[in-house]
Design an enzyme around this catalytic site. Structure first.
Site, PDB file in Angstrom:
ATOM      1  N   ASP A  44       0.857  -1.194   0.000  1.00 23.44           N
ATOM      2  CA  ASP A  44       0.000   0.000   0.000  1.00 23.44           C
ATOM      3  C   ASP A  44       0.894   1.245   0.000  1.00 23.44           C
ATOM      4  OD1 ASP A  44      -3.218   0.533   0.975  1.00 23.44           O
ATOM      5  OD2 ASP A  44      -1.794   2.205   1.122  1.00 23.44           O
ATOM      6  N   GLY A  83     -15.470   3.192   3.873  1.00 23.09           N
ATOM      7  CA  GLY A  83     -14.283   3.945   3.491  1.00 23.09           C
ATOM      8  C   GLY A  83     -13.614   3.463   2.227  1.00 23.09           C
ATOM      9  N   HIS A 140     -10.128  -5.194  -3.155  1.00 32.08           N
ATOM     10  CA  HIS A 140      -8.777  -5.450  -2.657  1.00 32.08           C
ATOM     11  C   HIS A 140      -8.879  -5.859  -1.196  1.00 32.08           C
ATOM     12  CE1 HIS A 140      -9.852  -1.184  -2.517  1.00 32.08           C
ATOM     13  NE2 HIS A 140      -9.253  -1.134  -1.333  1.00 32.08           N
TER      14      HIS A 140
HETATM   15  P1  5GP Z   1      -9.798   1.408   0.340  1.00 31.66           P
HETATM   16  O1  5GP Z   1      -9.905   2.711   1.106  1.00 31.66           O
HETATM   17  O2  5GP Z   1     -10.470   1.511  -1.010  1.00 31.66           O
HETATM   18  O3  5GP Z   1     -10.217   0.198   1.115  1.00 31.66           O
HETATM   19  O4  5GP Z   1      -8.245   1.207   0.091  1.00 31.66           O
HETATM   20  C1  5GP Z   1      -7.557   1.787  -0.976  1.00 31.66           C
HETATM   21  C2  5GP Z   1      -6.090   1.692  -0.644  1.00 31.66           C
HETATM   22  O5  5GP Z   1      -5.353   1.933  -1.824  1.00 31.66           O
HETATM   23  C3  5GP Z   1      -5.625   2.710   0.393  1.00 31.66           C
HETATM   24  O6  5GP Z   1      -5.074   2.038   1.522  1.00 31.66           O
HETATM   25  C4  5GP Z   1      -4.595   3.544  -0.368  1.00 31.66           C
HETATM   26  O7  5GP Z   1      -3.500   3.940   0.434  1.00 31.66           O
HETATM   27  C5  5GP Z   1      -4.189   2.607  -1.481  1.00 31.66           C
HETATM   28  N1  5GP Z   1      -3.729   3.295  -2.674  1.00 31.66           N
HETATM   29  C6  5GP Z   1      -4.335   4.344  -3.294  1.00 31.66           C
HETATM   30  N2  5GP Z   1      -3.623   4.712  -4.378  1.00 31.66           N
HETATM   31  C7  5GP Z   1      -2.567   3.866  -4.447  1.00 31.66           C
HETATM   32  C8  5GP Z   1      -1.464   3.755  -5.355  1.00 31.66           C
HETATM   33  O8  5GP Z   1      -1.331   4.493  -6.328  1.00 31.66           O
HETATM   34  N3  5GP Z   1      -0.561   2.764  -5.111  1.00 31.66           N
HETATM   35  C9  5GP Z   1      -0.683   1.924  -4.043  1.00 31.66           C
HETATM   36  N4  5GP Z   1       0.266   0.992  -3.888  1.00 31.66           N
HETATM   37  N5  5GP Z   1      -1.711   1.991  -3.169  1.00 31.66           N
HETATM   38  C10 5GP Z   1      -2.632   2.961  -3.371  1.00 31.66           C
END
Ligand code: 5GP
Ligand code: ZN
Length: 114
Positions: free
Chosen positions: A30, A93, A100
């Site tokens: 992440d 969130g 994922h």
């Molecule tokens: P969600 O909030 O949708 O459950 O998690 C999305 C995750 O994707 C977050 O923890 C965020 O830090 C991660 N994330 C967002 N953009 C990127 C990126 O460009 N690269 C990586 N490796 N992680 C990302």
């Protein structure tokens, strides 16, 4: 999906810090880690949210968890423990709409989550 950040990682348009890849799954660090180990494990197929899952995805979803337990074990977390989280839509969130599984570990965590 052309506009999907994680599909761009699957296609190679964006290169993540990959920790595991096979025919169905990609796992990478992440970008904004919330624990010493924070890995995102995704299916290569685009599925926007858990709400879109069907029986046809059952094996792929199982593989996300099997990859998570292997990555956790490889990082010495099988004994200490770790957390697996999949957020669905706004109240949870979710910010990236390609499912994922978050693997978080390397520190004690509290419950319930915020
Ligand atoms: P969600 O909030 O949708 O459950 O998690 C999305 C995750 O994707 C977050 O923890 C965020 O830090 C991660 N994330 C967002 N953009 C990127 C990126 O460009 N690269 C990586 N490796 N992680 C990302
Ligand atoms: Zn996608």
């Amino acid at each position: 999906m052309a506009d999907c950040l994680f599909c761009k990682m699957v296609s190679g348009e964006i290169t993540p810090d990959t920790v595991h890849e096979d025919d169905d799954i990609l796992a990478f660090k992440d970008i904004n880690p919330q624990a010493p180990l924070h890995v995102l494990i995704i299916p290569k197929a685009h599925i926007a949210t858990v709400n879109e899952l069907s029986d046809a995805n059952a094996a792929t979803v199982g593989r996300l968890f099997l990859a998570a337990k292997r990555i956790a074990a490889d990082n010495g977390l099988a004994g200490p423990g770790y957390r697996l989280v999949m957020n669905c839509n706004a109240d949870a969130g979710q910010t990236v709409f390609h499912i994922h599984l978050h693997l978080l570990g390397g520190r004690p965590m509290t419950w319930p989550p915020g």
